[in-house]
Design an enzyme around this catalytic site. Structure first.
Site, PDB file in Angstrom:
ATOM      1  CB  SER A  49      -8.889   4.645   6.918  1.00 61.08           C
ATOM      2  OG  SER A  49      -9.206   4.666   5.560  1.00 61.08           O
ATOM      3  CE  LYS A 107      -9.348   1.681   3.091  1.00 61.15           C
ATOM      4  NZ  LYS A 107      -9.402   2.953   2.442  1.00 61.15           N
ATOM      5  NE  ARG A 114     -10.639  10.107   8.396  1.00 64.85           N
ATOM      6  CZ  ARG A 114      -9.697   9.348   7.815  1.00 64.85           C
ATOM      7  NH1 ARG A 114     -10.000   8.127   7.409  1.00 64.85           N
ATOM      8  NH2 ARG A 114      -8.489   9.794   7.668  1.00 64.85           N
ATOM      9  CG  HIS A 162      -1.742   1.271   1.291  1.00 60.98           C
ATOM     10  ND1 HIS A 162      -2.935   1.382   0.606  1.00 60.98           N
ATOM     11  CD2 HIS A 162      -1.528   2.474   1.881  1.00 60.98           C
ATOM     12  CE1 HIS A 162      -3.422   2.598   0.786  1.00 60.98           C
ATOM     13  NE2 HIS A 162      -2.589   3.286   1.564  1.00 60.98           N
ATOM     14  CG  ASP A 175     -12.377   3.136   5.079  1.00 65.28           C
ATOM     15  OD1 ASP A 175     -11.880   3.910   5.915  1.00 65.28           O
ATOM     16  OD2 ASP A 175     -12.113   3.185   3.864  1.00 65.28           O
TER      17      ASP A 175
HETATM   18  N1  URA Z   1      -6.211   6.421   2.377  1.00 67.22           N
HETATM   19  C1  URA Z   1      -7.183   5.713   2.987  1.00 67.22           C
HETATM   20  O1  URA Z   1      -7.602   4.670   2.512  1.00 67.22           O
HETATM   21  N2  URA Z   1      -7.687   6.217   4.133  1.00 67.22           N
HETATM   22  C2  URA Z   1      -7.256   7.365   4.693  1.00 67.22           C
HETATM   23  O2  URA Z   1      -7.749   7.732   5.731  1.00 67.22           O
HETATM   24  C3  URA Z   1      -6.239   8.083   4.033  1.00 67.22           C
HETATM   25  C4  URA Z   1      -5.728   7.583   2.879  1.00 67.22           C
END
Ligand code: URA
Length: 448
Positions: free
Chosen positions: A187, A191, A172, A86, A165
């Site tokens: 977050s 995932k 957010r 990621h 999320d």
């Molecule tokens: N990417 C995400 O998936 N979540 C965040 O909060 C910030 C960047």
């Protein structure tokens, strides 16, 4: 146990007190069930962003978010090989397109769930969708089939993956609470945890083109994510990497696909390959495929040179909807790739106004310029122009003469907007002093 109420949780967090596991689970369940009024959700997120979450609270939040939807399950025989990467978002960041097939060619299973671009950084899914026929919508059963046959896929988040999320992030975004180490970590890691991975590498970007500008902030974010992911049983490491200058030469969707294919043909820019090998090296050595990171680099290089990595890329795009003929021609160095990928209507070179040594090519300004040409979107759902963007003609450390073209602008509009020209003119930083501190690596630190 005393009954929990969302108002009590807001007040507790407002006072800076730590929430218990049960309270956090109650909050996440309330989000998923739409049982929390939107004012209260906004208020809870603001209290959290201002007062923070400690490691334990972040772990509880991440786990509860992961469990708010499907946790993918994979064949038992894959255990120990399920890996992913990621990135916190960079400019010209096409690493996933190159790394996923390389890892697959080394025997790994890569169920990469990726995102779209918003703001100044591009999204991996948008880049891949510039390939005719390419689809990013697959459920776990379909992903399993692709992973069985190819070893990697790059898909979008399904409705069932971490639904908490989606709701929290949407709030957010409109309540000024995106910037929060605990909320960002939960977050991102929830995932990845829902992908049920064995190993994870995080590329935490730091610099002008990154969401985290300072090294200190990036280190805090990286360390938190590594801790949380390890706590959830995913063997995780992060690389802190420089994001002041764009990665590679191409910025823009189809332009970056073309550059990724050059990388898989072993003709890509050295900084892209260095980052790919550093990130992949961490995963392969941790997964025990090789004994050292150096041996992993050699293995990945060999898979690029013998065409196995390109083969995985070709098979992946066919499995994800491109025709055999499109995929074959796209990956064939003899084909003119622009007979397949969308290209811009015009290309205009921009000349340097100075002579000297290139100290910086400001990635943020390049990304904003590219976005204004149509390569990005300012709000979710906006259409993007696949062929537009920038191709840098120079690198940091190069010398340049006044009048030399330093960037080719790929544009669809008949004239280039003045705003784009002004951003790009500021992006190139030329000095009469030679640059002495180039070490050739973007990696600033390994966070374990
Ligand atoms: N990417 C995400 O998936 N979540 C965040 O909060 C910030 C960047």
């Amino acid at each position: 146990m005393a009954t929990i109420s969302i108002l009590d949780l807001i007040l507790k967090k407002k006072q800076g007190k730590a929430l218990s596991k049960e309270e956090i689970e109650y909050f996440v369940q309330g989000v998923v069930d739409d049982a929390i009024a939107k004012e209260q959700l906004g208020s809870m997120l603001m209290a959290t962003a201002l007062k923070g979450l400690d490691d334990f609270e972040t772990t509880c939040l991440t786990r509860a978010m992961m469990n708010s939807g499907e946790v993918m399950s994979w064949p038992e025989s894959w255990r120990g090989k399920i890996v992913d990467k990621h990135s916190t978002g960079g400019v010209g960041d096409k690493i996933s397109l190159v790394l996923a097939p390389i890892l697959a060619s080394c025997g790994m299973k890569v169920p990469m769930v990726s995102g779209r671009g918003l703001g100044h950084t591009g999204g991996t899914l948008d880049k891949l969708e510039s390939i005719p026929g390419f689809s990013v919508t697959f459920n776990t059963a379909a992903m399993t089939k692709i992973l069985e046959e190819v070893g990697c896929c790059i898909v979008g988040q399904t409705e069932t993956l971490v639904p908490a999320d989606k709701k929290i992030y949407a709030t957010r975004d409109v309540t000024g609470t995106v910037e929060s180490v605990g909320l960002i970590s939960a977050s991102i890691v929830s995932k990845k945890a829902a992908e049920n991975l064995d190993f994870l590498i995080l590329d935490v970007k730091c610099g002008k083109g990154a969401s985290t500008n300072s090294k200190e902030d990036a280190l805090v974010l990286g360390a938190r994510m590594v801790n949380i992911a390890n706590g959830l049983g995913i063997n995780t490491v992060a690389l802190l990497t420089e994001m002041n200058n764009p990665i590679g030469k191409a910025i823009g969707n189809s332009l970056e696909v073309a550059e990724s294919i050059q990388c898989l043909l072993d003709k890509g820019p050295s900084d892209v390959m260095e980052l790919v090998y550093q990130l992949g090296g961490q995963l392969l050595s941790r997964a025990g495929v090789t004994e050292t990171i150096e041996k992993s680099h050699s293995l990945m290089e060999a898979r690029v040179r013998d065409g196995a990595a390109m083969d995985c890329f070709r098979k992946m795009i066919v499995a994800q909807g491109a025709t055999e003929d499109t995929a074959k021609r796209l990956c064939d160095p003899e084909t003119d790739i622009w007979t397949i990928l969308p290209k811009s209507k015009h290309v205009t070179g921009l000349k340097s106004e100075d002579k000297g040594f290139i100290h910086e090519i400001d990635s943020k300004l390049c990304a904003v310029a590219s976005g204004k040409l149509g390569a990005g979107r300012s709000k979710s759902g906006d259409a993007i122009q696949f062929g537009v963007g920038l191709i840098l003609q120079v690198c940091v450390g190069d010398t340049i003469d006044k009048g030399d073209i330093w960037v080719n602008i790929h544009h669809d509009s008949d004239t280039i907007p003045a705003e784009v020209l002004s951003l790009l003119e500021k992006a190139l930083v030329v000095s009469d002093q030679k640059l002495t501190n180039i070490n050739g690596s973007r990696v600033m630190k390994v966070i374990t």
